[in-house]
Motif scaffolding. Structure first.
Motif, PDB file in Angstrom:
ATOM      1  N   GLN A 138      32.423  33.025  48.147  1.00  0.00           N
ATOM      2  CA  GLN A 138      32.397  33.593  46.807  1.00  0.00           C
ATOM      3  C   GLN A 138      33.763  34.182  46.489  1.00  0.00           C
ATOM      4  O   GLN A 138      34.363  34.867  47.320  1.00  0.00           O
ATOM      5  CB  GLN A 138      31.313  34.672  46.703  1.00  0.00           C
ATOM      6  N   TYR A 139      34.260  33.913  45.254  1.00  0.00           N
ATOM      7  CA  TYR A 139      35.612  34.304  44.875  1.00  0.00           C
ATOM      8  C   TYR A 139      35.570  35.215  43.643  1.00  0.00           C
ATOM      9  O   TYR A 139      34.632  35.168  42.836  1.00  0.00           O
ATOM     10  CB  TYR A 139      36.464  33.069  44.578  1.00  0.00           C
ATOM     11  N   TRP A 140      36.638  36.010  43.516  1.00  0.00           N
ATOM     12  CA  TRP A 140      36.762  36.914  42.369  1.00  0.00           C
ATOM     13  C   TRP A 140      38.226  36.999  41.967  1.00  0.00           C
ATOM     14  O   TRP A 140      39.133  36.939  42.820  1.00  0.00           O
ATOM     15  CB  TRP A 140      36.258  38.313  42.739  1.00  0.00           C
TER      16      TRP A 140
ATOM     17  N   HIS B 147      32.103  32.295  40.877  1.00  0.00           N
ATOM     18  CA  HIS B 147      32.814  31.161  41.451  1.00  0.00           C
ATOM     19  C   HIS B 147      32.407  31.040  42.922  1.00  0.00           C
ATOM     20  O   HIS B 147      32.807  31.863  43.751  1.00  0.00           O
ATOM     21  CB  HIS B 147      34.323  31.348  41.314  1.00  0.00           C
TER      22      HIS B 147
ATOM     23  N   ALA C 253      42.229  32.822  42.875  1.00  0.00           N
ATOM     24  CA  ALA C 253      41.330  33.884  43.315  1.00  0.00           C
ATOM     25  C   ALA C 253      42.132  35.002  43.977  1.00  0.00           C
ATOM     26  O   ALA C 253      43.172  34.752  44.595  1.00  0.00           O
ATOM     27  CB  ALA C 253      40.286  33.331  44.277  1.00  0.00           C
TER      28      ALA C 253
ATOM     29  N   ASP D 101      40.757  39.103  38.806  1.00  0.00           N
ATOM     30  CA  ASP D 101      40.773  40.123  37.776  1.00  0.00           C
ATOM     31  C   ASP D 101      40.694  39.505  36.387  1.00  0.00           C
ATOM     32  O   ASP D 101      40.004  40.008  35.495  1.00  0.00           O
ATOM     33  CB  ASP D 101      42.036  40.972  37.923  1.00  0.00           C
TER      34      ASP D 101
ATOM     35  N   SER E 101      34.668  37.828  37.031  1.00  0.00           N
ATOM     36  CA  SER E 101      33.382  37.235  37.381  1.00  0.00           C
ATOM     37  C   SER E 101      33.383  36.875  38.854  1.00  0.00           C
ATOM     38  O   SER E 101      34.419  36.516  39.425  1.00  0.00           O
ATOM     39  CB  SER E 101      33.127  35.983  36.531  1.00  0.00           C
ATOM     40  N   THR E 102      32.191  36.978  39.454  1.00  0.00           N
ATOM     41  CA  THR E 102      31.991  36.546  40.843  1.00  0.00           C
ATOM     42  C   THR E 102      31.134  35.293  40.905  1.00  0.00           C
ATOM     43  O   THR E 102      30.552  34.974  41.938  1.00  0.00           O
ATOM     44  CB  THR E 102      31.317  37.659  41.660  1.00  0.00           C
TER      45      THR E 102
ATOM     46  N   LYS F  67      40.158  37.820  45.542  1.00  0.00           N
ATOM     47  CA  LYS F  67      39.270  38.346  46.578  1.00  0.00           C
ATOM     48  C   LYS F  67      38.282  37.244  46.970  1.00  0.00           C
ATOM     49  O   LYS F  67      37.986  36.336  46.187  1.00  0.00           O
ATOM     50  CB  LYS F  67      38.498  39.571  46.083  1.00  0.00           C
TER      51      LYS F  67
ATOM     52  N   SER G  10      39.406  36.615  35.485  1.00  0.00           N
ATOM     53  CA  SER G  10      38.110  35.993  35.205  1.00  0.00           C
ATOM     54  C   SER G  10      37.002  37.019  35.080  1.00  0.00           C
ATOM     55  O   SER G  10      36.005  36.779  34.394  1.00  0.00           O
ATOM     56  CB  SER G  10      37.753  34.990  36.302  1.00  0.00           C
TER      57      SER G  10
ATOM     58  N   TRP H  67      34.296  42.323  50.809  1.00  0.00           N
ATOM     59  CA  TRP H  67      35.340  41.645  50.051  1.00  0.00           C
ATOM     60  C   TRP H  67      36.682  41.817  50.755  1.00  0.00           C
ATOM     61  O   TRP H  67      37.023  42.892  51.225  1.00  0.00           O
ATOM     62  CB  TRP H  67      35.434  42.208  48.640  1.00  0.00           C
TER      63      TRP H  67
END
Length: 465
Positions: free
Chosen positions: A226-228, A237, A180, A230, A234-235, A182, A232, A196
């Motif tokens: 919550q993770y993000w 996770h 991850a 680049d 997607s948020t 962010k 993926s 974030w």
């Protein structure tokens, strides 16, 4: 030819072969690789297949590797691990008329950290270098431990006890989402989130954010991370972490409303689901069948869950939707009377389990109808037998001796002697004797005494008091 297949036949002089293309990637695009010891398990074998013979060195030089992990490791192609050759193309495709694999390139990737790794293949050339794939292919692999949510999104609940540590008037949590870039967190089940921030190994949360939360009505403390990343893009996770609560939960509560409880307005009918030990939510519903219900979370005016397509998985739709978003319930099978609604908050799967028995219900109805009447009669009879001392005289009182006693001369004085009768007769002739003086007013010197008696009564029917 195999059944349901086809062939396109063209003249040989008009045949245009397909251009070079990537036909297969192993272990697979966006595949998940489990590592139990990330410090030693840093190698991954990959294979690329093409429809025509390619340049082995050209494919190697066309590959570039990037990762979203903040690790110091930089993935690379291990020296001397590259192999190339022909393949038979079996299993490379299941589509009729699709191109099959005829050549492969294989190698071992070294120094691969946990996280998301991108393999970028930029226009590799064929064997005679007369053509390329004319494409830039982006392939992903994910590598990490089973509890890494960036690799396995299903690991969305922290199973380790006391993972949310409270020390020095603050809460702290050690992340496991390697890869991850962010993160942010929520302390009230997603109603509010922090800004974030860059990914860090340990996140510290001030005490007052959680303990001074007025809208946090649930037991214990619950944090959503919550993770993000680049790669993926997607948020989705998310990891749920609990403290002071033993069962896995992803919602604070679940409310059920429908015609059976007047859409939540009938407070005498249960609407709050019970959290079971297996992590599911359950409520028993008795209604006029068939019926339907809708599921909410915080209150009856938000988070409208139903099953629009009837696939057994709930969907959340906005309140202004025109689609009927309900959980439909048919008539329970005989001899059952009700349904137990069970919901898995991890997958959204819902199911119905029949409850109750018609024979038991009929017996209970008869008993509840007869027992109050029988016990009331028994109570009245017991009360009368214990406390009533009054005897009702319906026929009068029987005299103790002969009926002649009602006549004094014949009855009462019949057994007297002659001398006794004469003496009694002389007493009658003398007249009544002077009564003795008892008190006032005959004795004026004696103190006067007055007896006062009070009778209180109230007859409701006659309105007298």
């Amino acid at each position: 030819m195999e059944p349901l297949t086809f062939k396109a036949l063209v003249p040989q002089e008009m045949w245009v072969p397909p251009r070079p293309m990537l036909t297969r990637f192993l272990p697979g695009h966006d595949s998940r690789i489990v590592t139990h010891d990330s410090s030693n398990d840093t190698t991954v074998r990959i294979s690329l297949e093409f429809n025509v013979e390619m340049s082995c060195d050209g494919v190697t030089s066309a590959i570039s590797l990037t990762t979203s992990s903040g690790s110091d490791l930089t993935p690379r192609i291990q020296d001397g691990s590259v192999t190339c050759g022909t393949v038979d193309g079996q299993g490379s495709t299941y589509l009729v008329g699709d191109v099959t694999s005829s050549w492969h390139w294989s190698a071992v990737l070294a120094d691969v950290p946990d996280g998301i790794i991108e393999i970028k293949l930029t226009r590799p050339s064929n064997a005679d270098e007369t053509d390329t794939t004319h494409a830039v292919d982006h392939l992903l692999i994910r590598k990490g431990s089973p509890d890494n949510v960036m690799v396995f999104p299903g690991a969305d609940y922290e199973k380790q006890a006391n993972a949310l540590v409270f020390e020095n008037r603050e809460y702290s949590y050690t992340h496991k989402a390697k890869g991850a870039q962010k993160l942010r967190y929520s302390w009230n089940y997603g109603k509010n989130y922090t800004q974030w921030a860059d990914y860090e190994e340990v996140t510290h949360i001030p005490e007052d954010i959680i303990d001074n939360c007025e809208e946090c009505f649930w037991p214990g403390q619950h944090i959503i991370f919550q993770y993000w990343a680049d790669l993926s893009a997607s948020t989705a996770h998310i990891v749920h972490v609990d403290r002071g609560y033993d069962l896995p939960r992803r919602v604070p509560q679940m409310l059920v409303r429908g015609p059976y409880n007047t859409w939540g307005y009938d407070k005498g009918v249960p609407s709050v689901m019970e959290h079971k030990k297996d992590g599911t939510w359950e409520i028993e519903i008795m209604a006029q069948w068939p019926s339907f219900v809708q599921v909410n979370v915080f209150a009856f005016d938000n988070y409208f869950y139903g099953d629009t397509d009837g696939d057994g998985v709930m969907e959340r739709l906005p309140p202004n939707t025109v689609a009927p978003n309900y959980l439909n319930m048919s008539v329970p099978p005989q001899p059952h009377l009700a349904w137990a609604l069970r919901i898995n908050d991890e997958t959204g799967h819902w199911e119905l389990e029949p409850r109750g028995h018609s024979v038991v219900g009929a017996v209970m109805f008869v008993l509840l109808l007869a027992i109050p009447l029988l016990t009331a009669i028994l109570a009245v009879l017991s009360f009368r037998w214990v406390f009533y001392g009054i005897r009702y005289n319906k026929w009068g009182v029987k005299p103790k001796e002969d009926s002649s006693h009602y006549f004094p001369i014949i009855g009462k004085d019949a057994n007297l002697s002659t001398a006794q009768l004469q003496e009694k007769f002389r007493g009658w002739m003398k007249g009544p004797s002077q009564p003795s003086i008892i008190g006032w007013p005959e004795d004026e010197h004696k103190r006067r005494k007055v007896l006062i008696a009070t009778l209180e009564y109230e007859i409701i029917d006659w309105k007298l008091k």
